[in-house]
Write a protein that holds these residues in place. Structure first.
Motif, short mmCIF file in Angstrom:
data_model
loop_
_atom_site.label_atom_id
_atom_site.label_comp_id
_atom_site.label_asym_id
_atom_site.label_seq_id
_atom_site.Cartn_x
_atom_site.Cartn_y
_atom_site.Cartn_z
N PRO A 123 -2.63 2.39 24.15
CA PRO A 123 -1.50 1.47 23.93
C PRO A 123 -0.16 2.05 24.35
O PRO A 123 0.75 1.32 24.75
CB PRO A 123 -1.56 1.21 22.42
N ASP A 150 -4.01 1.27 15.92
CA ASP A 150 -3.76 0.78 17.28
C ASP A 150 -4.91 1.23 18.17
O ASP A 150 -5.12 2.43 18.37
CB ASP A 150 -2.43 1.33 17.80
N ALA A 153 -6.61 -0.61 24.93
CA ALA A 153 -6.60 -1.93 25.54
C ALA A 153 -8.03 -2.35 25.88
O ALA A 153 -8.97 -1.54 25.81
CB ALA A 153 -5.75 -1.91 26.81
N HIS A 198 -0.15 -8.27 15.36
CA HIS A 198 -0.53 -7.18 16.27
C HIS A 198 0.51 -6.05 16.25
O HIS A 198 0.74 -5.39 17.27
CB HIS A 198 -0.74 -7.68 17.70
N ASN A 223 -0.88 -2.72 19.07
CA ASN A 223 -2.12 -3.24 19.65
C ASN A 223 -3.21 -3.19 18.58
O ASN A 223 -4.17 -2.45 18.68
CB ASN A 223 -2.53 -2.44 20.88
N SER A 227 -6.51 -8.03 19.95
CA SER A 227 -5.49 -7.87 20.99
C SER A 227 -6.08 -7.09 22.16
O SER A 227 -6.68 -6.03 21.97
CB SER A 227 -4.28 -7.13 20.42
N GLU A 229 -4.15 -6.03 24.79
CA GLU A 229 -3.17 -5.03 25.17
C GLU A 229 -1.95 -5.22 24.27
O GLU A 229 -1.81 -6.28 23.64
CB GLU A 229 -2.76 -5.15 26.64
N PRO A 230 -1.07 -4.23 24.16
CA PRO A 230 0.08 -4.38 23.27
C PRO A 230 0.92 -5.61 23.59
O PRO A 230 1.37 -5.78 24.72
CB PRO A 230 0.87 -3.08 23.50
#
Length: 289
Positions: A123, A150, A153, A198, A223, A227, A229-230
């Protein structure tokens, strides 16, 4: 009736989860005798009823978009937005009827949306990660969650397929935190409430019961949850309980739209559907807040 049924979503999850558990036990051939004695039609009916009732969501009456401040500052791009179509995320689940996702435009260092690799990008490699998130309207914080980590991705083929086929469904039935990740819910004076989802682990800056003003920082983009991606996910509801809420349309009064399209989102940049909220950016559109 819809709202009463939707409020009991955790209850309707019970037969669904039990059905999934029975499926696993059946594959392993370890179904307990007392369960095996239950007639299969009874089990199938209970599971089907749970699925049907879980899919019932409230609907708001026709209304004009609520005027609010943007939850970010600077240049951002929109996707899965009510400026493109409604429902913007393809569902009314948890009051997401007019939700919008936003992320920072890509830079030369931003990882590709999809790449051939064994490991997903971290992230920290994305320009949206750690960006401040602000309250769109004054109100009181009614809920927060900040324990989700987090994750990387979902920008490899194998991880994207996993997310679309299995992960998203599992998170949807695993509870609000599994889907929204770290999040903040703010209830406004008119009874509406906004969800900011998120968020970064360790980045939630408010606590339940706290009064916030428009523009006060609530957290940072992360993230977490469902999700890829962030990015920041926000949506407006007609009450603070997402299980019982209907999604509401909103518009940001302090943004400047460029009509410029973020290159990484060019494939989804199409003309808005007839039911779109035309005062909101469409898919891929860059705006300044």
């Amino acid at each position: 009736m819809r709202r009463a049924i939707s409020r009991l979503k955790p209850l309707w999850l019970v037969p669904i989860l039990l059905g999934a558990l029975l499926g696993v036990l059946g594959v392993l051939d370890v179904v307990p005798d007392f369960v095996a004695a239950v007639p299969p039609p009874v089990i199938v009916t209970a599971i089907a009823l749970g699925v049907v009732l879980f899919a019932v969501h409230p609907r708001a009456e026709a209304h004009q978009p609520h005027r609010m401040a943007a939850p970010v500052r600077g240049r951002w791009a929109a996707l899965n937005t009510p400026g493109q179509q409604l429902p913007s995320h393809g569902s009314r689940f948890l009051g997401q009827y007019a939700a919008v996702d936003i992320l920072r435009p890509t830079t030369p260092a931003t990882p590709a949306k999809l790449r051939k690799a064994w490991r997903n990008s971290t992230p920290q490699e994305y320009p949206s990660f750690g960006e401040a998130v602000y309250a769109m309207a004054p109100g009181v914080v009614t809920a927060t969650w900040s324990r989700s980590r987090d994750h990387r991705a979902r920008n490899t083929w194998q991880s994207l397929v996993f997310m679309l086929v299995l992960e998203g469904s599992l998170r949807s039935v695993a509870g609000r935190a599994a889907l929204l990740g770290n999040h903040v819910i703010v209830r406004h004076a008119d009874g509406t409430a906004a969800v900011y989802a998120h968020l970064r682990r360790g980045g939630v800056a408010v606590q339940k019961g706290q009064q916030v003003g428009v523009g006060n920082q609530l957290g940072e983009v992360g993230n977490t949850g469902n999700s890829s991606e962030p990015h920041l996910h926000v949506h407006l509801m007609d009450r603070a309980n997402p299980n019982a809420a209907a999604g509401l349309k909103m518009t940001w009064t302090d943004i400047t739209r460029s009509e410029e399209i973020e290159p990484s989102l060019a494939e989804i940049a199409k003309q808005p559907e007839p039911n779109a909220v035309l005062s909101m950016p469409r898919n891929g559109e860059i705006f300044e807040a």
